[in-house]
Every structure is written in structure tokens, then in C-alpha cells.
Enzyme design. Structure first.
Site, PDB file in Angstrom:
ATOM      1  N   SER A 183       0.580 -11.240  -9.376  1.00 19.18           N
ATOM      2  CA  SER A 183       0.130 -12.340  -7.881  1.00 19.18           C
ATOM      3  C   SER A 183      -0.228 -13.843  -9.141  1.00 19.18           C
ATOM      4  O   SER A 183       0.012 -14.722  -8.462  1.00 19.18           O
ATOM      5  CB  SER A 183      -0.895 -12.139  -7.452  1.00 19.18           C
ATOM      6  OG  SER A 183      -2.165 -11.673  -7.980  1.00 19.18           O
ATOM      7  N   HIS A 211       3.043  -8.000  -3.259  1.00 15.59           N
ATOM      8  CA  HIS A 211       3.681  -9.210  -3.610  1.00 15.59           C
ATOM      9  C   HIS A 211       5.019 -10.183  -3.243  1.00 15.59           C
ATOM     10  O   HIS A 211       5.451 -11.063  -3.089  1.00 15.59           O
ATOM     11  CB  HIS A 211       3.106 -10.403  -4.324  1.00 15.59           C
ATOM     12  CG  HIS A 211       1.699 -10.721  -4.238  1.00 15.59           C
ATOM     13  ND1 HIS A 211       1.490 -11.850  -3.569  1.00 15.59           N
ATOM     14  CD2 HIS A 211       0.401 -10.012  -4.417  1.00 15.59           C
ATOM     15  CE1 HIS A 211      -0.017 -12.174  -3.246  1.00 15.59           C
ATOM     16  NE2 HIS A 211      -0.435 -10.661  -4.258  1.00 15.59           N
ATOM     17  N   LYS A 242       0.844  -9.062   4.278  1.00 21.82           N
ATOM     18  CA  LYS A 242       1.355 -10.698   3.528  1.00 21.82           C
ATOM     19  C   LYS A 242       2.458 -10.700   3.888  1.00 21.82           C
ATOM     20  O   LYS A 242       2.287 -10.576   5.037  1.00 21.82           O
ATOM     21  CB  LYS A 242       1.753  -9.777   1.851  1.00 21.82           C
ATOM     22  CG  LYS A 242       0.126 -10.227   1.676  1.00 21.82           C
ATOM     23  CD  LYS A 242       0.203  -9.905  -0.098  1.00 21.82           C
ATOM     24  CE  LYS A 242      -1.358  -9.506  -1.273  1.00 21.82           C
ATOM     25  NZ  LYS A 242      -1.680  -8.609  -1.693  1.00 21.82           N
TER      26      LYS A 242
HETATM   27  C1  LIG Z   1      -2.787  -7.635  -2.515  1.00 18.82           C
HETATM   28  C2  LIG Z   1      -2.381  -7.007  -2.808  1.00 18.82           C
HETATM   29  C3  LIG Z   1      -3.169  -5.356  -2.660  1.00 18.82           C
HETATM   30  C4  LIG Z   1      -3.980  -5.228  -1.206  1.00 18.82           C
HETATM   31  O1  LIG Z   1      -3.090  -5.208  -0.432  1.00 18.82           O
HETATM   32  P1  LIG Z   1      -3.640  -4.617   1.114  1.00 18.82           P
HETATM   33  O2  LIG Z   1      -3.356  -4.279   2.100  1.00 18.82           O
HETATM   34  O3  LIG Z   1      -4.268  -5.713   1.401  1.00 18.82           O
HETATM   35  O4  LIG Z   1      -5.259  -4.016   0.606  1.00 18.82           O
HETATM   36  C5  LIG Z   1      -2.093  -4.238  -3.362  1.00 18.82           C
HETATM   37  N1  LIG Z   1      -1.498  -4.782  -4.001  1.00 18.82           N
HETATM   38  C6  LIG Z   1      -1.430  -5.720  -4.540  1.00 18.82           C
HETATM   39  C7  LIG Z   1      -0.273  -5.611  -6.192  1.00 18.82           C
HETATM   40  C8  LIG Z   1      -1.345  -6.650  -3.787  1.00 18.82           C
HETATM   41  O5  LIG Z   1      -1.244  -7.966  -4.410  1.00 18.82           O
END
Ligand SMILES: *Cc1c(COP(=O)(O)O)cnc(C)c1O
Length: 396
Positions: A183, A211, A242
Site C-alpha cells: 500500500s 489493494h 476497498k
Molecule cells: C485494508 C487492508 C486490510 C484490512 O481490510 P479490512 O477489510 O478493512 O479489515 C487487510 N490487508 C490489506 C493488505 C489491506 O490493505
């Protein structure tokens, strides 16, 4: 007791503030989208949401959520295995598996839970988890909850991974785990090389597509599509929070027996509430939309290419990436903070990242592109970046 503890907290909070690490939250009073309204009344263009496909407030998903509310009510008041599973949950699980070319899927309240509950039920102290050094916090926490032996390799370093795989030959089972897209830099993990190494050294591969899903690959099917390695990844975790609509929810999808075992033993699944039907129904609609057309992916990819190219032409130092994350490198933490603040004055909402979120001396502004951005939004951002960049001496 609390009096002393309160003093202790106040001191710690002050330390956080003094170190410049205190996180303030900006309050939004409109739906999430390319254009948002802040509590101050200011309207800004949002370039820091994970709203890659612009689905956070998409009319089709809002409609599907309302339908789910009408047909299946508001809440489940149960975990999945007692009375929290509806036909909608089963449909979404099947559709996610079909989307990723996997065998079965298990839903969680969040990807944080999917990662928190994936290792401990599957592996024991005889086994090995080989993890990228930049993996997400939820993977790190999940690994901590598991007794397997831990190995770590530098970010995306395949020679480093090979070394760890050699060391881990003494273990019973080996699982390599990586984020699909990291990220902070936006780089795609070299999962094609990872599956080759996994085959050579007899290991399994897990990719967190949080992501990358919806973003990477021609039709958004993540790293499997990007590298054409469908069926060679054993386990995928991901989020509905996301690009997949942005509400809430996570999943693990992969080999049938692994998913079956997670339903029996994964603690965040067994001991935490079921996703609300409206979220699940919107999730079903979201997967259907993505299976019907690549329109949103095409728009996102075109937006990303356009933005990156114009920013490079303007003289900015941009990390190369195949994701929708554009890291504008500024190196200096103060410059990153100042630049983000001035961009907000120009109506562009972005965030500066600096130590300890990224290594010292590698401060940056992370821009996240979205299919919801219109050409005029991108141009406005590029003009603002160029103006502020010149004022701060970042570009000539
Ligand atoms: C955002 C993210 C998460 C967490 O996702 P949620 O559903 O908001 O708990 C887990 N792993 C990665 C790589 C992320 O970018």
C-alpha cells in the site's frame, strides 16, 4: 486506580503529539466519492480513498443494499454457524470464488479478521510461515496468533525468499504469504516468481488481494490475472472495504479443504457476527457488475496511466507501479506534511506519509486514483500539484 492510569495516558498521548505522530481525523459530511464535502463546508476532490472503482456510493450498490434490507432485514444477530447464514451469504461466497477462479470462499466481518483467523487453524509449530517484510498489520497479527515458525524476507526480494525457503525445508508444511499490492509504494508483488519458487521448494502461497482485487489485471481479478497464474495460488484473502464497494467485510477464498477447515476452526468466523444482508446483497451486485463489463477497470487504468504520465512530465519523482497507488516521493517529512496541507487549500485531499509509516527519509504523498475521477478532476489535481510543488521547490 484510574487517576494514575489517566495521567499515564495523557503523558503518552502528549509524547505521540510531540513526535508529530498524532492522527487527527477530518470529518466528511457527504457520501464518499470523487468530490466530498468536509465539515468545514469546503468541497474537495478526494485522492486518498480506497474507492478504486468508484463503488462507495454507486447507485446500483445502494439499490442492492436497500433490496437486501427489504428482503432479509437489518441484522443477523448471530454468528454464521448458529443462525447467521442466509442464502445471500452462500451466493456471495460462490460468486467470489468464481471471480478469482478458486474453489470456495468464507466471509468474515473484515479482511483484518480473515488474516487474523487464517494461520492458527491451519498450521502448527512444526510448520513454517514465510512472510514479506512489508506485509499488512493484519497478516503480522495473524501470524503472531499461530505457533508456526516464522521466516521473513525483504520486500518483494525473491532471492531473499529463496534463502528462507531453503531454511524452512526442515519444517513439515511451508506457507509463503504476501500482499498483492503493497500500500505504500503501490508495487505489485512478484507472485509469478513466488509460485515458481513455491513449486521448487514445496510450499503453498497465500496472497492478500485487499489493494489488488478489482484493480490489478485487465478485469480486476488481481494478481492471478495480472501474471496469468490462475489456480496456482492456494489461498487469497481480501476485503469488501476497498475497491469491492467500500462498506465492510472480508473473505478468504481458495482450496476447498482449506476453506472447510476455516469454517470449523477459524476464531473470528466462529465467534464474531455475520455480515448484514444489505452489505452481502450489494456485494453480490458488485461481483455481477464486474463480471458483466470491464468498464470501471478500464476507466481506472486509463486514469492511473494519465495521472502518472502527467505527474512525471511535470517533474515529480513517481514510484513505478501497476496498481492505482501513485507514490509522489518527497523524502522529507516536513515537505510531505506542508505539501498535503497546501494541496487541501487548493481543494485536493491527499495525505502525506512519513516515518514510521514509511522508512526514514522516504516521505511521500500517496495519491489513490479512482474510476470515479473525471478528466477535469485529474487535471485539477495535476495543476495543484505543479503549483504547490514549485512553491515548495520540489519541482522546477
Ligand atoms: C485494508 C487492508 C486490510 C484490512 O481490510 P479490512 O477489510 O478493512 O479489515 C487487510 N490487508 C490489506 C493488505 C489491506 O490493505
Amino acid at each position: 486506580m484510574y487517576g494514575q492510569f489517566k495521567d499515564h495516558l495523557i503523558k503518552e498521548l502528549n509524547d505521540i503529539r510531540e513526535a508529530g505522530l498524532y492522527k487527527d481525523e477530518r470529518i466528511i459530511v457527504s457520501p464518499q466519492g470523487a468530490e466530498i464535502e468536509l465539515e468545514s463546508g469546503q468541497r474537495v476532490l478526494n485522492f486518498c480513498a480506497n474507492n478504486y472503482l468508484g463503488l462507495s456510493n454507486h447507485p446500483e450498490l445502494v439499490k442492492a443494499a436497500k433490496e437486501g434490507l427489504d428482503t432479509h432485514g437489518y441484522g443477523m444477530s448471530s454468528v454464521r454457524f448458529i443462525c447467521g447464514t442466509t442464502d445471500l451469504h452462500k451466493t456471495l461466497e460462490r460468486k467470489i470464488a468464481k471471480f478469482f477462479g478458486t474453489e470456495d470462499t468464507i466471509l468474515y466481518a473484515a479482511a483484518f479478521d480473515a488474516n487474523g483467523g487464517v494461520f492458527e487453524p491451519l498450521l502448527t509449530e512444526e510448520d513454517a510461515i514465510i512472510s514479506d517484510s512489508l506485509n499488512h498489520a493484519s497478516i503480522i497479527d495473524g501470524v503472531r496468533l499461530c505457533k508456526a515458525q516464522r521466516y521473513r524476507y525483504p520486500n518483494a526480494d525473491m532471492a531473499g525468499l529463496e534463502e528462507e525457503l531453503k531454511k524452512a525445508q526442515k519444517n513439515r508444511f511451508r506457507l509463503i504469504v504476501t500482499d498483492g499490492v503493497f500500500s505504500m509504494d503501490g508495487n505489485v508483488a512478484p507472485v509469478d516468481k513466488m509460485v515458481e519458487l513455491a513449486e521448487k521448494y514445496d510450499a503453498m502461497v497465500m496472497v492478500d488481494e485487499s489493494h489488488s482485487a478489482g484493480v490489478v489485471g485487465h478485469s480486476g481479478r488481481g494478481v492471478s490475472e495480472h501474471f496469468d497464474i490462475f489456480g496456482r495460488i492456494d489461498l487469497i484473502t481480501g476485503t469488501l472495504g476497498k475497491s469491492f464497494g467500500g462498506a465492510i467485510g472480508g473473505f478468504t477464498t481458495g482450496r476447498k479443504e482449506i476453506i472447510e477447515m476455516l469454517r470449523q476452526r477459524s476464531r473470528p468466523y466462529l465467534f464474531s457476527n455475520s455480515l448484514p444482508p444489505m452489505v452481502v446483497n450489494a456485494g453480490i451486485r458488485m461481483i455481477d457488475m464486474m463480471s458483466e463489463t470491464n468498464e470501471l477497470q478500464d476507466k481506472l487504468h486509463a486514469n492511473t496511466d494519465y495521472f502518472m504520465e502527467k505527474m512525471q512530465t511535470a517533474g515529480f519523482d513517481i514510484k513505478p507501479t501497476q496498481s492505482a497507488i501513485c507514490a509522489v516521493m518527497l523524502y522529507d517529512a516536513k515537505v510531505a506534511q506542508e505539501m498535503a496541507a497546501r494541496l487541501l487549500d487548493e481543494g485536493i485531499y491527499v495525505i502525506g506519509f512519513y516515518y514510521p509509516v514509511v522508512p526514514k527519509g522516504l516521505a511521500r504523498i500517496r495519491v489513490q486514483l479512482s474510476a470515479a475521477h473525471k478528466q477535469e478532476h485529474l487535471d485539477k489535481a495535476i495543476i495543484a500539484f505543479t503549483k504547490v510543488g514549485k512553491e515548495l521547490g520540489v519541482i522546477k
